[in-house]
Enzyme design. Structure first.
Site, PDB file in Angstrom:
ATOM      1  CG  ASN A 226      -2.176  -0.856   0.937  1.00 45.85           C
ATOM      2  OD1 ASN A 226      -2.088  -1.853   0.233  1.00 45.85           O
ATOM      3  ND2 ASN A 226      -3.298  -0.490   1.497  1.00 45.85           N
ATOM      4  CD  GLU A 229      -3.100   1.090  -3.212  1.00 47.30           C
ATOM      5  OE1 GLU A 229      -3.082  -0.145  -3.151  1.00 47.30           O
ATOM      6  OE2 GLU A 229      -3.976   1.768  -2.666  1.00 47.30           O
TER       7      GLU A 229
HETATM    8  C1  6PG Z   1      -5.735  -2.862  -2.234  1.00 51.43           C
HETATM    9  C2  6PG Z   1      -5.840  -1.441  -1.710  1.00 51.43           C
HETATM   10  C3  6PG Z   1      -6.810  -1.328  -0.594  1.00 51.43           C
HETATM   11  C4  6PG Z   1      -6.863   0.058   0.042  1.00 51.43           C
HETATM   12  C5  6PG Z   1      -7.441   1.108  -0.818  1.00 51.43           C
HETATM   13  C6  6PG Z   1      -7.716   2.411  -0.095  1.00 51.43           C
HETATM   14  O1  6PG Z   1      -4.617  -3.353  -2.197  1.00 51.43           O
HETATM   15  O2  6PG Z   1      -6.723  -3.426  -2.693  1.00 51.43           O
HETATM   16  O3  6PG Z   1      -4.595  -1.042  -1.229  1.00 51.43           O
HETATM   17  O4  6PG Z   1      -6.391  -2.246   0.372  1.00 51.43           O
HETATM   18  O5  6PG Z   1      -7.646  -0.014   1.168  1.00 51.43           O
HETATM   19  O6  6PG Z   1      -6.632   1.317  -1.907  1.00 51.43           O
HETATM   20  O7  6PG Z   1      -6.581   2.930   0.504  1.00 51.43           O
HETATM   21  P1  6PG Z   1      -6.527   4.480   0.893  1.00 51.43           P
HETATM   22  O8  6PG Z   1      -7.912   4.882   1.313  1.00 51.43           O
HETATM   23  O9  6PG Z   1      -5.584   4.608   2.034  1.00 51.43           O
HETATM   24  O10 6PG Z   1      -6.111   5.206  -0.328  1.00 51.43           O
END
Ligand code: 6PG
Length: 523
Positions: A226, A229
């Site tokens: 994440n 990400e």
């Molecule tokens: C995933 C994402 C997910 C995450 C969202 C929202 O791997 O499917 O990482 O787990 O919860 O992307 O994250 P944020 O609200 O912190 O942007």
């Protein structure tokens, strides 16, 4: 009571209400019969939590031939699900926890797909008395890994095997094949392996799921996913803003460029969806959707955890942290609007650069910056593994992130190859492929960061990746000055270039101080 305690109490109260429903056996039987006539212990796995991820994971499991028991805090959700999307499938709805548990084959496997935090503890407390030694509880939420460490230890004392599994891929991934990163009690893995590897995304004939390690290793790796990400998303936003602010391109024009980029080395899910996002029109106004979306980013905390953990283990994950700070800065919308009236950027920004050349430079800057954030993520995992006593297989982690998850990208094949070749690679940048890739793009990258600075375009992730690169590749940094300053004002000592490491010296810089130095330690 704290807010968390109140929520937990509410949850336990509603779960108790649901448990009282056990006696409503007719309702239970009816519910079971809607989905399937089986009422014996026939389910291969049970899933608790019928929100988006839970529901889709259950459907995925059923589509691979597994029989799945389903339970939800609000029993009506079970009814809706069983009568709706689950109709005719090997999915058994249960109205209360004892019934739910009675549906499971031994060793019982219960997967929690509930909100991270107190609800997980509340369900564990309710499940533990209903389970036997050797049964398995899996937490598939975005749990902070220290909580997983704690829960795994506590449940192990009762013979219950606890697994913290990071699950990535959103709604579609959960349904068609997510990336799954399980870690915790290794005794649970043989029973989980066929189910998890069967429902996970498959890339290059391999599942995007494997055992990560003990304790909180699975949730830790998902947390780093994440963090990366966040960095990926921030960098893509910066590329968009460069093409928009410097070249004056429209959202659909930038979308078309991203579509093109997705055919090359940037090939990834996030570039693909951004190309689609940029080409989407708002039905109400007829404008590009992105132009009517307010520029303040939300966050649920996993990027922050990654950054805090990077500080804890001494990992220079500055691009990842910068991406978190960027979201925080974006959220100060009112202040920014006020400040924009007072704080001015550069006035003479010169001519627009050549469009074709600049687009290519931004592409290369994005790729180079991305390599740095992945290098930081893997370096951080290496340092954390040493700190927390895990043995992490970085090639296998790259394979887990190759498909199904949000950061899935073609270049993870290269990362996997790098770690398969040298499992002890201290930094991705030192792998021959990445050394060359970043060397090839660095000129364009520097030009883009310079152009952004000269024109006042905000590119924190591009800039901090470049700072990481320049710092990491420098045999001698300016930290000699920091050491001198620390020794000057606090007698904190320094090491000398002409003496072996580990010998510490103090200088009486002013002639006024004594020769006593403070103790030498590093936090
Ligand atoms: C995933 C994402 C997910 C995450 C969202 C929202 O791997 O499917 O990482 O787990 O919860 O992307 O994250 P944020 O609200 O912190 O942007």
């Amino acid at each position: 009571m704290t807010e968390a305690e109140t929520k937990t109490a509410d949850l336990i109260a509603s779960a108790a209400e649901a448990t009282a429903g056990t006696v409503r056996s007719e309702a239970v039987a009816t519910r079971q019969m809607i989905a399937s006539p089986v009422t014996e212990a026939a389910a291969d796995i049970g899933v608790i939590g019928l929100a988006v991820m839970g529901e889709n994971l259950i459907l995925n499991m059923a589509s691979r031939g597994y029989t799945v028991a389903a339970f939800n805090r609000t029993a009506s959700r079970v009814d809706e699900f069983v009568a709706g999307r689950a109709r005719g499938l090997t999915i058994l709805g249960a109205d209360d926890l004892p019934t739910f548990i009675s549906l499971l084959k031994s060793p019982r496997k219960v997967m929690l797909m509930v909100k991270a935090g107190p609800p997980v503890d509340a369900f564990i407390d309710m499940l533990a008395p209903l389970l036997e030694r050797g049964d398995i509880i899996i937490d598939g939420g975005n749990t902070h890994f220290p909580d997983t460490v704690r829960r795994e230890r506590a449940l192990a004392e009762h013979g219950i095997l606890f697994v913290g599994a990071g699950v990535s891929g959103g709604e579609e991934g959960a349904l068609t094949g997510p990336s799954i990163m399980p870690g915790g009690n290794p005794a649970a893995w043989p029973a989980l392996k066929p189910i998890f590897q069967g429902i996970a995304a498959q890339v290059n004939g391999q599942p995007c799921c494997d055992w990560v390690g003990e304790g909180g290793a699975g949730h830790f790796v998902k947390m780093v996913h994440n963090g990366i990400e966040y960095a990926d998303m921030q960098m893509i936003a910066e590329a968009y803003s460069l093409l928009s602010d410097v070249l004056g391109l429209s959202a659909p024009e930038i979308g078309a460029i991203f579509e093109e980029w997705n055919r090359g080395e940037l090939d990834s899910y996030l570039i693909e969806i951004t190309a689609e996002i940029l080409q989407k029109t708002d039905d109400e106004t007829g404008q590009p959707m992105v132009d009517v979306i307010l520029d303040t980013a939300g966050q649920k905390g996993t990027g922050k955890w990654t950054s805090v953990t990077a500080l804890d283990v001494g990992a220079p994950a500055n691009t990842i942290a910068e991406a978190v700070f960027a979201r925080i800065l974006s959220s100060l919308k009112d202040q920014r609007v006020e400040a924009s009236r007072v704080l001015h950027g550069p006035e003479d920004v010169g001519d627009k650069p050549d469009q074709t050349a600049f687009v290519e430079q931004v592409r290369q800057a994005l790729y180079a910056s991305k390599i740095c954030s992945y290098a930081q993520g893997f370096q951080m995992m290496e340092l954390a593994a040493a700190e927390y006593g895990w043995t992490l297989d970085f090639g296998s982690i790259a394979q887990m992130w190759r498909g199904g998850c949000i950061i899935r990208a073609a270049f993870l094949d290269r990362i996997k190859a790098a770690f398969d070749e040298n499992a002890a690679l201290p930094n991705l940048l030192l792998d021959a492929y990445f050394t060359e890739a970043i060397g090839t793009s660095q000129q364009a990258w520097r030009q883009v960061v310079a152009a952004a600075a000269l024109r006042g375009v905000w590119t924190p992730a591009f800039s901090s990746s470049l700072a990481y690169y320049d710092g990491y590749r420098s045999a001698r940094l300016s930290a000699n000055i920091l050491q001198a300053q620390r020794d000057y004002f606090g007698a904190h000592t320094y090491e000398r270039t002409d003496r072996p490491r580990g010998e510490f010296f103090h200088t009486n810089w002013t002639g006024r101080g004594g020769s006593t130095s403070s103790s030498t330690y590093n936090a």
